[in-house]
Design a protein around this motif. Sequence first.
Motif, PDB file in Angstrom:
ATOM      1  N   THR A 147      -6.174  84.252  78.056  1.00 24.43           N
ATOM      2  CA  THR A 147      -5.776  85.387  78.883  1.00 24.43           C
ATOM      3  C   THR A 147      -4.740  84.881  79.889  1.00 24.43           C
ATOM      4  O   THR A 147      -4.706  83.696  80.208  1.00 24.43           O
ATOM      5  N   PRO A 148      -3.879  85.775  80.381  1.00 28.33           N
ATOM      6  CA  PRO A 148      -2.899  85.339  81.389  1.00 28.33           C
ATOM      7  C   PRO A 148      -3.579  84.639  82.569  1.00 28.33           C
ATOM      8  O   PRO A 148      -3.083  83.629  83.072  1.00 28.33           O
ATOM      9  N   LYS A 149      -4.716  85.141  83.001  1.00 30.36           N
ATOM     10  CA  LYS A 149      -5.407  84.517  84.131  1.00 30.36           C
ATOM     11  C   LYS A 149      -5.827  83.083  83.806  1.00 30.36           C
ATOM     12  O   LYS A 149      -5.609  82.164  84.604  1.00 30.36           O
TER      13      LYS A 149
ATOM     14  N   LEU B 262       2.705  87.435  78.450  1.00 29.51           N
ATOM     15  CA  LEU B 262       3.119  88.499  79.373  1.00 29.51           C
ATOM     16  C   LEU B 262       4.449  89.139  78.978  1.00 29.51           C
ATOM     17  O   LEU B 262       4.900  90.085  79.624  1.00 29.51           O
TER      18      LEU B 262
ATOM     19  N   ILE C 293       7.402  87.671  79.163  1.00 29.62           N
ATOM     20  CA  ILE C 293       8.418  87.237  80.133  1.00 29.62           C
ATOM     21  C   ILE C 293       9.428  86.333  79.438  1.00 29.62           C
ATOM     22  O   ILE C 293       9.039  85.403  78.729  1.00 29.62           O
TER      23      ILE C 293
ATOM     24  N   PHE D  71      -3.099  86.171  90.166  1.00 29.15           N
ATOM     25  CA  PHE D  71      -4.198  86.456  89.240  1.00 29.15           C
ATOM     26  C   PHE D  71      -5.582  86.231  89.843  1.00 29.15           C
ATOM     27  O   PHE D  71      -6.581  86.572  89.233  1.00 29.15           O
ATOM     28  N   GLN D  72      -5.644  85.640  91.050  1.00 29.56           N
ATOM     29  CA  GLN D  72      -6.925  85.102  91.516  1.00 29.56           C
ATOM     30  C   GLN D  72      -8.055  86.126  91.627  1.00 29.56           C
ATOM     31  O   GLN D  72      -9.213  85.791  91.414  1.00 29.56           O
ATOM     32  N   TRP D  73      -7.748  87.366  91.949  1.00 29.77           N
ATOM     33  CA  TRP D  73      -8.837  88.346  92.080  1.00 29.77           C
ATOM     34  C   TRP D  73      -8.887  89.326  90.916  1.00 29.77           C
ATOM     35  O   TRP D  73      -9.686  90.266  90.915  1.00 29.77           O
ATOM     36  N   LEU D  74      -8.035  89.138  89.926  1.00 29.56           N
ATOM     37  CA  LEU D  74      -8.003  90.056  88.790  1.00 29.56           C
ATOM     38  C   LEU D  74      -9.056  89.695  87.750  1.00 29.56           C
ATOM     39  O   LEU D  74      -9.384  88.526  87.560  1.00 29.56           O
ATOM     40  N   THR D  75      -9.565  90.691  87.068  1.00 25.53           N
ATOM     41  CA  THR D  75     -10.379  90.419  85.890  1.00 25.53           C
ATOM     42  C   THR D  75      -9.429  90.013  84.756  1.00 25.53           C
ATOM     43  O   THR D  75      -8.212  90.225  84.849  1.00 25.53           O
ATOM     44  N   ASP D  76      -9.998  89.446  83.701  1.00 23.87           N
ATOM     45  CA  ASP D  76      -9.169  89.087  82.551  1.00 23.87           C
ATOM     46  C   ASP D  76      -8.442  90.319  82.014  1.00 23.87           C
ATOM     47  O   ASP D  76      -7.266  90.251  81.649  1.00 23.87           O
TER      48      ASP D  76
ATOM     49  N   SER E 291      -5.570  91.184  84.161  1.00 24.97           N
ATOM     50  CA  SER E 291      -4.486  90.203  84.049  1.00 24.97           C
ATOM     51  C   SER E 291      -3.652  90.441  82.792  1.00 24.97           C
ATOM     52  O   SER E 291      -2.547  89.912  82.657  1.00 24.97           O
ATOM     53  N   GLN E 292      -4.178  91.241  81.876  1.00 23.06           N
ATOM     54  CA  GLN E 292      -3.429  91.550  80.658  1.00 23.06           C
ATOM     55  C   GLN E 292      -2.735  92.899  80.755  1.00 23.06           C
ATOM     56  O   GLN E 292      -2.115  93.344  79.782  1.00 23.06           O
TER      57      GLN E 292
ATOM     58  N   LEU F  41      -0.616  93.981  83.617  1.00 25.38           N
ATOM     59  CA  LEU F  41       0.132  93.957  84.878  1.00 25.38           C
ATOM     60  C   LEU F  41       1.123  95.116  84.942  1.00 25.38           C
ATOM     61  O   LEU F  41       1.694  95.500  83.919  1.00 25.38           O
TER      62      LEU F  41
ATOM     63  N   LYS G 229       4.578  93.842  89.223  1.00 23.05           N
ATOM     64  CA  LYS G 229       3.793  92.611  89.306  1.00 23.05           C
ATOM     65  C   LYS G 229       4.310  91.589  88.277  1.00 23.05           C
ATOM     66  O   LYS G 229       4.407  90.395  88.552  1.00 23.05           O
ATOM     67  N   LYS G 230       4.657  92.082  87.092  1.00 23.22           N
ATOM     68  CA  LYS G 230       5.171  91.192  86.051  1.00 23.22           C
ATOM     69  C   LYS G 230       6.459  90.518  86.522  1.00 23.22           C
ATOM     70  O   LYS G 230       6.683  89.333  86.267  1.00 23.22           O
TER      71      LYS G 230
ATOM     72  N   VAL H  73       5.541  87.749  88.862  1.00 23.17           N
ATOM     73  CA  VAL H  73       5.026  86.595  88.123  1.00 23.17           C
ATOM     74  C   VAL H  73       6.182  85.855  87.441  1.00 23.17           C
ATOM     75  O   VAL H  73       6.232  84.623  87.434  1.00 23.17           O
TER      76      VAL H  73
ATOM     77  N   ASN I 233     -13.359  82.992  90.559  1.00 20.82           N
ATOM     78  CA  ASN I 233     -12.331  83.511  91.467  1.00 20.82           C
ATOM     79  C   ASN I 233     -12.252  82.692  92.747  1.00 20.82           C
ATOM     80  O   ASN I 233     -11.160  82.434  93.270  1.00 20.82           O
TER      81      ASN I 233
ATOM     82  N   CYS J  36     -10.351  79.589  92.088  1.00 21.30           N
ATOM     83  CA  CYS J  36      -8.908  79.886  92.088  1.00 21.30           C
ATOM     84  C   CYS J  36      -8.383  79.967  93.522  1.00 21.30           C
ATOM     85  O   CYS J  36      -7.362  79.358  93.862  1.00 21.30           O
TER      86      CYS J  36
ATOM     87  N   ASP K   3     -16.083  85.175  83.854  1.00 20.39           N
ATOM     88  CA  ASP K   3     -16.747  85.309  85.155  1.00 20.39           C
ATOM     89  C   ASP K   3     -18.255  85.151  84.995  1.00 20.39           C
ATOM     90  O   ASP K   3     -18.912  84.513  85.823  1.00 20.39           O
TER      91      ASP K   3
ATOM     92  N   TYR L 102      -7.386  92.507  97.534  1.00 20.96           N
ATOM     93  CA  TYR L 102      -7.593  91.917  96.229  1.00 20.96           C
ATOM     94  C   TYR L 102      -6.716  92.508  95.148  1.00 20.96           C
ATOM     95  O   TYR L 102      -6.292  91.830  94.234  1.00 20.96           O
TER      96      TYR L 102
END
Lengths: 124, 124, 124, 124
Positions: A34-36, A90, A92, B53-58, B61-62, B64, B68-69, B72, C37, C40, D58, D121
Amino acid sequence: MQALENHPPTDPLQDLTMALRQFAQARDWEQFHTPKNLACALSVEAAELLEHFQWLTDAQSQALTSDKKNQVAAEAADVLLYLLQLCDRLGIDLVAAAQQKMLRNAEKYPVASARGSAKKYTEI
Amino acid sequence: MQALENHPPTDPLQDLTMALRQFAQARDWEQFHTPKNLACALSVEAAELLEHFQWLTDAQSQALTSDKKNQVAAEAADVLLYLLQLCDRLGIDLVAAAQQKMLRNAEKYPVASARGSAKKYTEI
Amino acid sequence: MQALENHPPTDPLQDLTMALRQFAQARDWEQFHTPKNLACALSVEAAELLEHFQWLTDAQSQALTSDKKNQVAAEAADVLLYLLQLCDRLGIDLVAAAQQKMLRNAEKYPVASARGSAKKYTEI
Amino acid sequence: MQALENHPPTDPLQDLTMALRQFAQARDWEQFHTPKNLACALSVEAAELLEHFQWLTDAQSQALTSDKKNQVAAEAADVLLYLLQLCDRLGIDLVAAAQQKMLRNAEKYPVASARGSAKKYTEI
């Protein structure tokens, strides 16, 4: 020549990206990418590279042994490989983003004012 | 065509590396660009990318947003630009190192045993 | 005196941990605070701290202005706060782990052999 | 009791800081412990901690085996030990900085507006 014209030289980053895709697919590892997770892995690899330098003086960091240089090269490779996979996931265009960033940096730090003051470095 | 044959397409990473050299020289910034400092900067930029990405779920994160993209992509560009400068300073051929690493990874994780078990990921 | 005996001085890390718990609960932020998280966020904050030093010489890093020192202190605080939250979520006794690590380091690097050679630093 | 009154319980972070000082002095390692180098080491250790989580979901990160938890605890200890050494070198009162940061965070994210929106977040 004929061949060259029909099959233009490929982009090495594009080749690596394709090889990475196949590598992950063959091992069913896409579920982890996953991107994360790739962003985590990128940070971890960058830190592994930094680890080689953490206790060195600047002078020592410019005179690595050939063995140490190979270790740093292997970490640099890991950074690039995760960066390519992240950008691939992503959508990019990494090279285009880098070229754009260089244009922005040129505007942000004009030679006339950046030269000498080097504010970016001393006032961060 | 004639022109193309005489001037083969250049390698984009090579072009970026040359542009980065000129950029630093013009601003007298080479003094700051020791391998150690560039390794620090690389780690810092990788973390700035991770921050997105730190607070995003997987799942998040897919998916964006386009804005946001772009953010990144700008961080990914910074990572690449510092990585290229570091390799340039150390005389490391980044693409060759990455190709070599892929060969080593193929040996280290044969499809037959890596597939399914995914040990690399669950037992790190 | 009586009061002191009945209310023993509390551990500042314990106090911070309790305050962080209440802070997150009051804002319904616990959902974001998975161990992953928080790990991270810890890395991101450590890099923000490093950012203050990335272009400094060792000498400059030992002579920070009072303003810069305050900025570094704020980043150090962020690192501690995420570290405490991570340990709280995982049930890790941070101080006990640190004391144990010091004992292990003392075994790993006996004064006699570590002194002078400083292998840890030059051969990492 | 008498003893307790005469020798008030010491602060564990203060004790660790003193032990770290003696440890470095005995090995003549203070020369390596510039604030810049300690900031590098802190980032490297934070990334080593993150490495344990990089491929986990997670849910997995909340159900570590006891063995894995011990490994994470050892990395958390390293982060704390470098953080304490950095603060010691810079004359930063880490606990006071953390307490101050919590006050600032309380102002920055009032319960009423932070609850629910969780902007911090989702919009970083």
